[in-house]
Design an enzyme around this catalytic site. Structure first.
Site: not given
Length: 322
Positions: A84-85, A132-133, A154, A160, A247
């Site tokens: 995904k990166d 997106r989330r 971040r 997190r 992204c």
């Protein structure tokens, strides 16, 4: 046997705990395939040192370009990325040699007191660095008749989860695959079903890259490739590319294989794009035969993107988080 056949293969990886874990798994698979030692070479990328949000530093490629530079300079033999990166355009000089079988692509919730998303109180503060989330969580909360606050964060997985443990946030949303790879799935309070939150294109999959000039290594690494995973993520990334989204755009996509018993018969591709407040979402899906070539997978993604653009997706793409 000449000396190069036993020289350790150098695998370039980011330094994060997650990157080291997933690179270690690939290193072990390559050792078993080749009988050669594999050494991890730690490389710091711009995305690792910058304190800005991903949306601000441009998202696409910030974790990838330093690894690719090292590949092209011959400092490493191959690199492992979270798919995904990866930017959607593949450089001519580098071969995407293998996409191994994908882990669980879903997002997960880690919330205080073991709560699920449905149980979180109105006004709950949920941490995520992903537009997106944010878009999908806010839309889902609204469907449940409540407002939540999505807080941009971040940091690595420990940082997190720490926000919840310390009581600074009610919950954080992370990728299931990352937690699984570092052995922390037990902390998940809810796996978010894809009907509610579609993952990032390519989420849960790894990409193994080497220089195009190293054909023998590319051929060896290709043995780790999973054709079904490759077809699925190619369709997802083609959708993302056709929506002209980096992204940092709020795009979710997931291709899943539909099976009749043991026989895989069709592939379904779902896509979503929305404003980060969740007030406007364009969500569509398409189903067709499992693509038998990269071109067919790309075409599936492009077709769904075109349908989404017809439904107004273009007007949502300009939004950036923060």
């Amino acid at each position: 046997m000449n000396d190069t056949s036993m020289r350790p293969l150098r695998l370039g990886t980011r330094r994060s705990k997650l990157a080291m874990a997933q690179s270690g798994q690939v290193a072990e698979a390559v050792r078993q395939l080749t009988g050669r030692p594999v050494e991890l070479v730690e490389i710091t990328t711009y995305g690792d040192v910058s304190r800005e949000s991903l949306a601000q530093i441009g998202g696409t490629g910030v974790f990838v370009s330093a690894l690719r530079d090292a590949l092209l300079a011959g400092e490493i033999d191959f690199a492992v990325h979270s798919l995904k990166d990866l930017p959607t355009a593949q450089p001519d000089e580098l071969a995407l040699a293998a996409i191994p079988p994908r882990e669980d692509p879903r997002d997960v919730l880690i919330a205080r007191d073991g709560l699920t998303f449905q149980e979180l109180p109105a006004g709950a503060r949920i941490g995520t660095g992903s537009p997106r989330r944010m878009a999908q969580l806010n839309a889902w909360a609204r469907e449940l008749g409540k407002e939540i606050e999505t807080v941009p964060i971040r940091g690595n997985i420990d940082t997190r989860i720490g926000f919840v443990a310390k009581g600074e946030l009610d919950a954080v949303v992370l990728a299931a695959a990352g937690l699984s790879r570092i052995g922390r799935s037990a902390e998940v309070t809810q796996f978010l079903e894809t009907d509610a939150v579609l993952p990032a294109p390519g989420q849960g999959a790894l990409a193994i890259e080497c220089a195009m000039t190293n054909a023998p290594l590319a051929a060896t690494l290709a043995e780790l490739d999973d054709p079904y995973t490759r077809a699925a993520v190619t369709a997802e990334r083609s959708l993302l590319a056709a929506l002209e989204a980096g992204c940092s755009a709020p795009v979710g996509a997931l291709a899943d294989l539909l099976a009749d018993g043991q026989i895989v018969t069709e592939m379904r591709l779902r896509g979503v794009v929305g404003t980060t407040d969740g007030k406007t979402l364009v969500q569509l899906s398409t189903t067709g035969p499992v693509p038998s070539s990269s071109e067919e997978a790309v075409a599936m993604g492009r077709e769904l993107a075109a349908a989404m653009l017809d439904k107004g997706a273009a007007g949502l793409m300009g939004e950036r988080a923060l």
